[in-house]
Write a protein that holds these residues in place. Structure first.
Motif, mmCIF file in Angstrom:
data_model
loop_
_atom_site.group_PDB
_atom_site.id
_atom_site.type_symbol
_atom_site.label_atom_id
_atom_site.label_comp_id
_atom_site.label_asym_id
_atom_site.label_seq_id
_atom_site.Cartn_x
_atom_site.Cartn_y
_atom_site.Cartn_z
ATOM 1 N N ALA A 199 0.822 -1.205 0.000
ATOM 2 C CA ALA A 199 0.000 0.000 0.000
ATOM 3 C C ALA A 199 0.861 1.262 0.000
ATOM 4 O O ALA A 199 0.530 2.268 -0.633
ATOM 5 C CB ALA A 199 -0.926 -0.006 1.215
ATOM 6 N N ILE A 200 2.003 1.205 0.686
ATOM 7 C CA ILE A 200 2.872 2.375 0.806
ATOM 8 C C ILE A 200 3.745 2.576 -0.431
ATOM 9 O O ILE A 200 3.852 3.688 -0.962
ATOM 10 C CB ILE A 200 3.763 2.254 2.064
ATOM 11 C CG1 ILE A 200 2.894 2.307 3.328
ATOM 12 C CG2 ILE A 200 4.815 3.367 2.092
ATOM 13 C CD1 ILE A 200 3.654 1.965 4.594
ATOM 14 N N TYR A 201 4.364 1.519 -0.899
ATOM 15 C CA TYR A 201 5.433 1.668 -1.889
ATOM 16 C C TYR A 201 5.029 1.424 -3.339
ATOM 17 O O TYR A 201 5.649 1.983 -4.253
ATOM 18 C CB TYR A 201 6.601 0.734 -1.538
ATOM 19 C CG TYR A 201 7.293 1.136 -0.264
ATOM 20 C CD1 TYR A 201 7.947 2.356 -0.149
ATOM 21 C CD2 TYR A 201 7.290 0.285 0.848
ATOM 22 C CE1 TYR A 201 8.580 2.733 1.031
ATOM 23 C CE2 TYR A 201 7.921 0.647 2.029
ATOM 24 C CZ TYR A 201 8.561 1.877 2.120
ATOM 25 O OH TYR A 201 9.176 2.239 3.276
ATOM 26 N N LEU A 202 4.046 0.585 -3.594
ATOM 27 C CA LEU A 202 3.702 0.282 -4.986
ATOM 28 C C LEU A 202 2.795 1.380 -5.547
ATOM 29 O O LEU A 202 1.706 1.616 -5.025
ATOM 30 C CB LEU A 202 2.992 -1.075 -5.081
ATOM 31 C CG LEU A 202 2.665 -1.567 -6.491
ATOM 32 C CD1 LEU A 202 3.946 -1.735 -7.314
ATOM 33 C CD2 LEU A 202 1.910 -2.892 -6.448
ATOM 34 N N PRO A 203 3.222 2.083 -6.605
ATOM 35 C CA PRO A 203 2.401 3.159 -7.174
ATOM 36 C C PRO A 203 1.100 2.609 -7.761
ATOM 37 O O PRO A 203 1.008 1.442 -8.136
ATOM 38 C CB PRO A 203 3.294 3.743 -8.277
ATOM 39 C CG PRO A 203 4.670 3.263 -7.974
ATOM 40 C CD PRO A 203 4.508 1.934 -7.303
ATOM 41 N N LYS A 204 0.112 3.484 -7.846
ATOM 42 C CA LYS A 204 -1.138 3.098 -8.494
ATOM 43 C C LYS A 204 -0.874 2.849 -9.968
ATOM 44 O O LYS A 204 -0.041 3.512 -10.587
ATOM 45 C CB LYS A 204 -2.178 4.205 -8.333
ATOM 46 C CG LYS A 204 -2.639 4.417 -6.901
ATOM 47 C CD LYS A 204 -3.702 5.506 -6.826
ATOM 48 C CE LYS A 204 -4.177 5.713 -5.384
ATOM 49 N NZ LYS A 204 -5.202 6.788 -5.286
ATOM 50 N N ASP A 205 -1.570 1.884 -10.521
ATOM 51 C CA ASP A 205 -1.379 1.556 -11.927
ATOM 52 C C ASP A 205 -2.718 1.535 -12.643
ATOM 53 O O ASP A 205 -3.778 1.496 -12.000
ATOM 54 C CB ASP A 205 -0.682 0.202 -12.074
ATOM 55 C CG ASP A 205 -1.492 -0.929 -11.461
ATOM 56 O OD1 ASP A 205 -1.768 -0.862 -10.244
ATOM 57 O OD2 ASP A 205 -1.857 -1.871 -12.184
ATOM 58 N N GLN A 206 -2.657 1.567 -13.945
ATOM 59 C CA GLN A 206 -3.856 1.529 -14.770
ATOM 60 C C GLN A 206 -4.048 0.131 -15.335
ATOM 61 O O GLN A 206 -3.080 -0.574 -15.616
ATOM 62 C CB GLN A 206 -3.745 2.539 -15.913
ATOM 63 C CG GLN A 206 -3.578 3.977 -15.463
ATOM 64 C CD GLN A 206 -4.792 4.493 -14.711
ATOM 65 O OE1 GLN A 206 -5.932 4.175 -15.071
ATOM 66 N NE2 GLN A 206 -4.559 5.278 -13.668
ATOM 67 N N VAL A 207 -5.290 -0.244 -15.489
ATOM 68 C CA VAL A 207 -5.589 -1.538 -16.104
ATOM 69 C C VAL A 207 -5.163 -1.496 -17.568
ATOM 70 O O VAL A 207 -5.362 -0.496 -18.262
ATOM 71 C CB VAL A 207 -7.095 -1.852 -16.009
ATOM 72 C CG1 VAL A 207 -7.411 -3.187 -16.673
ATOM 73 C CG2 VAL A 207 -7.534 -1.872 -14.553
ATOM 74 N N ALA A 208 -4.520 -2.563 -18.034
ATOM 75 C CA ALA A 208 -4.062 -2.623 -19.420
ATOM 76 C C ALA A 208 -5.246 -2.478 -20.375
ATOM 77 O O ALA A 208 -6.337 -2.990 -20.122
ATOM 78 C CB ALA A 208 -3.337 -3.936 -19.678
#
Length: 406
Positions: A199-208
């Motif tokens: 939750a802290i370190y992984l950036p938000k990403d977009q669905v392919a």
């Protein structure tokens, strides 16, 4: 595709956010590896705590062993089902859900009042196992340059291999001095730490773009996916044929004391870690060469294991080298991701379904030769045959791939 530097599928391309620093990438990989450590500890610790579980619920040890099968079945079922159903979820969200489910399953397992409910909860807890490793592998590979993808996947898998060496003994010791329930609470705590780190370190990403259940299920239409799956399900079975009965091989065949079983298990764990690190570097140079080479190596090694299992020194050497056979695991994981094209998540997750099928197949066939009176050392012959069959399937896969390329 002959090596890891070939073109990547679009869904496995490096992340759009090129601003990720090496430190951030390392922290993300650490977070993902902590999840692997939690899963590995939870999966293997139960094997040392079966007598305590059996006594707690008033069942026999063989009956208590059903919970191991229930967990493995959860992995086999959960990996493809979750990967397909969650195709439209961002990877960060999916990882958080999967690890939360795993942590919750372990908490409820520790609180289960009856053996039936405990068994059912172990099945539920196994459901996110394969999907977590598959998605984590995709995230790690997406942050690495093409020629370092396998090493990135291996760093995530390092959590699993370290668990066999550190996490499982600690959880087993805790379960023996306090309660087996405390061991599952410990695993849940590690899972919660993983959730917080992601939750802290992984950036938000977009669905392919174009992601869907239908596209993920399309992986099963590709012959190379099935062949790579078969390589893992059959070829890795040899390792489990030996490992499942290594305690009795140590005491009954090599004539060592029960206290030396822990040493042998530690050697196996060290071998897995060495294989994971060295094998990933080999695979980044030649993906297919590493897979084929390790399968051929196992054919010879496991035959030698059977011939020399009565000799303590050779037993130590062969067990360590059998653990090193894990070197092919990150390579096969990466190959599955490559041949799946745009169905990345499902293909990556099914690797761990294959791994658990290999576990069941190896243990079953090992038991068959032991029951036939050939002795515990004969499990090496089973492993050699399974490795040879895995190599044959792999060579067929390469031949088909080259023919299609032409």
């Amino acid at each position: 595709m002959t090596n890891a530097s070939a073109a990547l599928p679009a869904d496995c391309a490096p992340p759009q956010d090129a601003r990720l620093s090496p430190l951030t990438i390392a922290l993300i990989e650490l977070a993902l590896a902590v999840g692997g450590f939690a899963i590995g500890t939870g999966e293997f610790a139960i094997m040392g705590l079966l007598p305590d579980v059996a006594a707690s619920y008033g069942v026999t040890i063989p009956e208590a062993g059903h919970v191991i099968s229930a967990y493995a079945l959860g992995v086999v079922v959960g990996a493809p089902v979750i990967a397909a159903l969650a195709a439209k979820l961002p990877r960060k969200t999916l990882l958080l859900i999967l690890m939360s489910l795993f942590a919750g399953g372990n908490i409820l397992s520790a609180l289960a009042p009856q053996f039936l409910s405990f068994t059912a909860l172990r099945f539920v807890t196994g459901l996110p196992h394969g999907a977590y490793f598959g998605v984590a592998a995709l995230v790690a590979a997406s942050m690495a340059p093409p020629h370092r993808r396998v090493r990135a996947v291996a760093r995530v898998m390092l959590g699993l291999t370290i668990a066999t060496l550190v996490g499982t003994p600690i959880a087993t010791f805790l379960g023996q001095i306090l309660s087996w329930r405390a061991a599952f609470m410990m695993v849940a705590a590690i899972g919660i730490i993983c959730v917080l780190l992601i939750a802290i370190y992984l950036p938000k990403d977009q669905v392919a773009e174009g992601a869907s259940m239908r596209r993920e299920l399309g992986a099963f239409k590709r012959l190379q996916v099935w062949l790579s799956f078969a390589v893992a399900a059959i070829g890795f079975g040899g390792m489990f044929a030996i490992f499942s009965y290594i305690a009795k091989t140590t005491t009954d065949t090599a004539g060592l004391s029960v206290s030396m079983v822990a040493v042998v298990l530690a050697l196996f764990g060290i071998g897995m870690n060495v294989g994971n690190v060295v094998g990933s570097r080999m695979a980044d140079r030649s993906l297919n060469g590493t897979i084929g080479g390790m399968l051929a190596f196992n054919v010879l090694l496991m035959a030698i294991f059977s011939v020399t299992a009565h000799n303590p020194v050779m037993l130590y050497v062969c067990v360590f080298l059998t653990g090193c056979g894990f070197a092919a695991c990150p390579a096969v994981q990466t190959r599955l991701m490559d041949v799946a094209a745009d169905a990345q998540t499902l293909a990556a997750a099914t690797m761990h379904s294959a791994f658990n099928i290999a576990n069941a197949l190896g243990a079953w066939l090992g038991g068959v030769v032991i029951a036939a009176g050939y002795g515990y050392g004969a499990t090496g012959y089973v492993g050699s045959v399974l490795s040879a069959l895995g190599l044959v399937v792999f060579l067929i896969s390469i031949a088909v791939e080259r023919r299609q390329a032409r």
